[in-house]
Design a protein around this motif. Structure first.
Motif, PDB file in Angstrom:
ATOM      1  N   LEU A 151      46.821  44.038  44.208  1.00  9.71           N
ATOM      2  CA  LEU A 151      46.048  45.064  43.495  1.00  9.71           C
ATOM      3  C   LEU A 151      46.946  45.952  42.648  1.00  9.71           C
ATOM      4  CD1 LEU A 151      43.596  46.114  46.387  1.00  9.71           C
ATOM      5  CD2 LEU A 151      43.196  44.506  44.489  1.00  9.71           C
ATOM      6  N   GLN A 152      48.220  46.031  43.035  1.00 10.97           N
ATOM      7  CA  GLN A 152      49.143  46.872  42.278  1.00 10.97           C
ATOM      8  C   GLN A 152      49.722  46.154  41.053  1.00 10.97           C
ATOM      9  OE1 GLN A 152      49.348  49.985  43.318  1.00 10.97           O
ATOM     10  NE2 GLN A 152      48.070  49.458  45.108  1.00 10.97           N
ATOM     11  N   HIS A 153      49.410  44.862  40.927  1.00 14.23           N
ATOM     12  CA  HIS A 153      50.020  44.066  39.849  1.00 14.23           C
ATOM     13  C   HIS A 153      48.992  43.365  38.983  1.00 14.23           C
ATOM     14  CE1 HIS A 153      53.126  44.450  43.001  1.00 14.23           C
ATOM     15  NE2 HIS A 153      53.997  44.451  41.983  1.00 14.23           N
ATOM     16  N   LEU A 154      47.770  43.955  38.958  1.00 16.05           N
ATOM     17  CA  LEU A 154      46.737  43.365  38.107  1.00 16.05           C
ATOM     18  C   LEU A 154      47.074  43.628  36.646  1.00 16.05           C
ATOM     19  CD1 LEU A 154      43.554  44.453  40.112  1.00 16.05           C
ATOM     20  CD2 LEU A 154      44.670  42.198  40.074  1.00 16.05           C
ATOM     21  N   PRO A 155      46.837  42.650  35.765  1.00 12.16           N
ATOM     22  CA  PRO A 155      47.187  42.829  34.351  1.00 12.16           C
ATOM     23  C   PRO A 155      46.346  43.908  33.685  1.00 12.16           C
ATOM     24  CG  PRO A 155      45.948  40.783  34.686  1.00 12.16           C
ATOM     25  CD  PRO A 155      46.269  41.308  36.040  1.00 12.16           C
ATOM     26  N   ALA A 156      46.915  44.571  32.707  1.00 11.91           N
ATOM     27  CA  ALA A 156      46.232  45.674  31.994  1.00 11.91           C
ATOM     28  C   ALA A 156      45.203  45.113  31.020  1.00 11.91           C
ATOM     29  CB  ALA A 156      47.261  46.513  31.248  1.00 11.91           C
ATOM     30  N   PHE A 157      44.230  46.002  30.622  1.00 13.01           N
ATOM     31  CA  PHE A 157      43.195  45.624  29.662  1.00 13.01           C
ATOM     32  C   PHE A 157      43.836  45.423  28.284  1.00 13.01           C
ATOM     33  CE2 PHE A 157      40.074  46.591  26.408  1.00 13.01           C
ATOM     34  CZ  PHE A 157      38.948  45.930  26.838  1.00 13.01           C
ATOM     35  N   LYS A 158      43.393  44.333  27.591  1.00 11.83           N
ATOM     36  CA  LYS A 158      43.939  44.082  26.268  1.00 11.83           C
ATOM     37  C   LYS A 158      42.838  44.153  25.224  1.00 11.83           C
ATOM     38  CE  LYS A 158      47.927  41.429  27.811  1.00 11.83           C
ATOM     39  NZ  LYS A 158      48.664  40.151  27.755  1.00 11.83           N
ATOM     40  N   GLY A 194      36.416  47.045  30.761  1.00 12.43           N
ATOM     41  CA  GLY A 194      36.277  46.475  32.100  1.00 12.43           C
ATOM     42  C   GLY A 194      37.009  45.149  32.210  1.00 12.43           C
ATOM     43  N   SER A 195      37.339  44.793  33.438  1.00 10.73           N
ATOM     44  CA  SER A 195      38.069  43.532  33.677  1.00 10.73           C
ATOM     45  C   SER A 195      37.573  42.888  34.960  1.00 10.73           C
ATOM     46  CB  SER A 195      39.575  43.786  33.803  1.00 10.73           C
ATOM     47  OG  SER A 195      40.092  44.381  32.630  1.00 10.73           O
ATOM     48  N   VAL A 196      37.454  41.573  34.931  1.00 10.65           N
ATOM     49  CA  VAL A 196      37.078  40.783  36.116  1.00 10.65           C
ATOM     50  C   VAL A 196      38.299  39.933  36.517  1.00 10.65           C
ATOM     51  CG1 VAL A 196      35.598  38.952  37.028  1.00 10.65           C
ATOM     52  CG2 VAL A 196      34.644  40.730  35.536  1.00 10.65           C
ATOM     53  N   PHE A 197      38.649  40.007  37.804  1.00  9.30           N
ATOM     54  CA  PHE A 197      39.813  39.235  38.305  1.00  9.30           C
ATOM     55  C   PHE A 197      39.359  38.307  39.432  1.00  9.30           C
ATOM     56  CE2 PHE A 197      41.169  43.477  36.976  1.00  9.30           C
ATOM     57  CZ  PHE A 197      42.146  43.194  36.030  1.00  9.30           C
TER      58      PHE A 197
END
Length: 492
Positions: free
Chosen positions: A115-122, A155-158
């Protein structure tokens, strides 16, 4: 078609067929597990994240379409929980982020470092796949896409997948592994083709060159044998053939030289008495022998020379038959001690009339049996005695015979006190026409065939004959004859 070309074609087929099978197998595996080849092109070409499980792939695409048409539903925790349960069935988890706040986190990821290394929104619609990384004890892969909520909120979906390390390594390095295998296969077959072809072709070239040398008459070489396989065995057989051919030619050359020497010696030895006969016949014809005594003397000399020629021809005929193995031996088993004793008594009587002191020492017990041809063995002893008497120059003449058992042989030594001979002459005295006197004076040299005939006869008995001598002191002739044996191995 040459052997070299056949080998090259066979090894090329051995290389191409496995390559084609490998490629077809790889394509079939992709079709079976992915459905088509497009997925491979997408994975290694466009960089779009692909999932090992088709259900996860379908869920990912469905959520992407939902974000485009109704992004507000991606803030509904109930909907997201249902999606997460479906993903967990396939070993995947769901995380949804709105701006910098995590809207939904799969329960199994609450304490995970991922959770600390999720990619940032682009930007919206941007799919992203991160390489698998190890978080704690798990190897996880993050696939994501970006979208806008209502009000342009990012928003982002992982989707976080648990990855098998072996599968991950194979997927990541498949092209390199495949190309490496192809290169190894090509190099292996190329090197094998080169070394195996060289191990076959090179010896065959050497044999071909050796055959050309033999055809040109050159036999003074040796075929190099570098292996123990079939070609090595062929090389051994070829080398044996070359040696036998060389020995045959050398023997033929030696026979030709011997024949020329034989003709020369015969011519010389026959010409000597023949010249004397002609001289005395001419003397009779010219009237030189003018008295009855002279005529009788001339006739006696002519008769003596004719008898000498007759003896020489008989000796030569006998030697030729022995040399060609055409003279039969009439063997019989005899009590050799009695045989020697009888012959020794006769010899003592004959030598005493010539003023020769004879002594015998037959150290053989009775029943020592030897298989001999009586007549030929007597001929051997007579030839040796004749030779002893011809070269006897002492006032007191001595001849001695000594017989004994040595191992499996009877050994007979005949010794005289004649003039002896030089050590250089000893190896040749059993050669035909050899005389220690190089002038070939027949007055004391005989025909030069006596000892040669003796050697042939002794060898016909399976024995050996030799000599030792000292100049001015005498000569000793030694004969070795094998004992006759029973079938059980004991001497008869």
């Amino acid at each position: 078609m040459s052997i070299r070309l056949k080998l090259l074609l066979s090894y090329a087929a051995m290389l191409l067929i496995p390559l084609v099978i490998m490629i077809i197998t790889a394509v079939l595996l992709v079709v079976v597990f992915r459905g088509d080849l497009q997925s491979i092109r997408d994975q290694y070409g466009s960089g779009v994240g692909l999932f090992e499980n088709q259900n996860v792939e379908h869920t990912f695409k469905e959520m992407k379409r939902t974000a485009e048409k109704n992004p507000s539903i991606l803030a509904d925790s109930g909907y997201l929980a249902d999606i997460d349960q479906e993903l967990q069935l396939n070993d995947s988890r769901l995380v949804v982020r709105k701006e910098n706040t995590l809207v939904y986190v799969s329960p199994t990821l609450q304490e995970s470092d991922v959770l600390q290394h999720l990619p940032a929104f682009k930007h919206p619609g941007h799919p992203e796949r991160e390489d698998a990384k190890r978080y704690g004890r798990e190897l996880l892969e993050v696939n994501s896409f970006n979208f806008y909520y209502a009000g342009q909120q990012p928003g982002s979906v992982f989707i976080v997948n648990k990855v098998n390390p072996l599968v991950n390594f194979t997927q990541k390095f498949f092209p390199i592994l495949f190309i490496t295998l192809v290169i190894i296969l090509i190099l292996t077959h190329t090197l094998l083709t080169y070394f195996v072809s060289r191990s076959i072709i090179t010896p065959l070239w050497k044999l071909k060159n050796a055959m050309k040398r033999i055809q040109s008459g050159d036999l003074d070489f040796q075929v190099q044998i570098t292996s123990k396989d079939e070609i090595g065995q062929l090389s051994i057989a070829f080398e044996q053939m070359r040696k036998q051919l060389q020995e045959s030619i050398q023997t033929q050359i030696q026979y030709e030289e011997n024949r020329k020497e034989l003709i020369s010696n015969i011519s010389h030895d026959i010409r000597t008495p023949l010249t004397a006969i002609r001289g005395y016949v001419d003397g009779l014809g010219d009237g030189i022998a003018d008295t009855a005594d002279k005529k009788q003397k001339y006739i006696e000399i002519i008769s003596s020379k004719a008898e000498e020629m007759d003896h020489l021809i008989d000796e030569l005929f006998l030697y030729s038959k022995l040399d060609l193995k055409r003279l039969p031996f009439n063997f019989e088993v005899v009590d050799f001690a009695s045989f020697l004793a009888d012959w020794s008594d006769e010899l003592d009587f004959e030598l005493s009339k010539q003023g020769v002191h004879y002594k015998s020492d037959i150290a053989l017990h009775q029943q020592i049996q030897v298989s001999i041809d009586r007549d030929k063995m007597r001929r051997v002893f007579s030839n040796i005695m004749d030779n002893c008497l011809k070269y006897m120059n002492k006032i007191e003449k001595h001849i001695a015979l000594h017989a004994r058992i040595k191992g499996e042989h009877v050994v007979i030594d005949i010794t005289d006190n004649g003039i002896g001979m030089d050590a250089e002459a000893l190896p040749y005295i059993f050669d035909r026409f050899y005389r220690a006197d190089p002038s070939r004076n027949s007055n004391n040299g005989g025909s030069g065939l006596g000892l040669a005939i003796s050697k042939q006869m002794i060898e016909g008995h399976g024995g050996t004959i030799g000599a030792r001598s000292m100049k001015g002191e005498g000569t000793c002739i030694t004969i070795n004859l094998p004992l006759k044996r029973h079938k059980d191995g004991e001497n008869e």
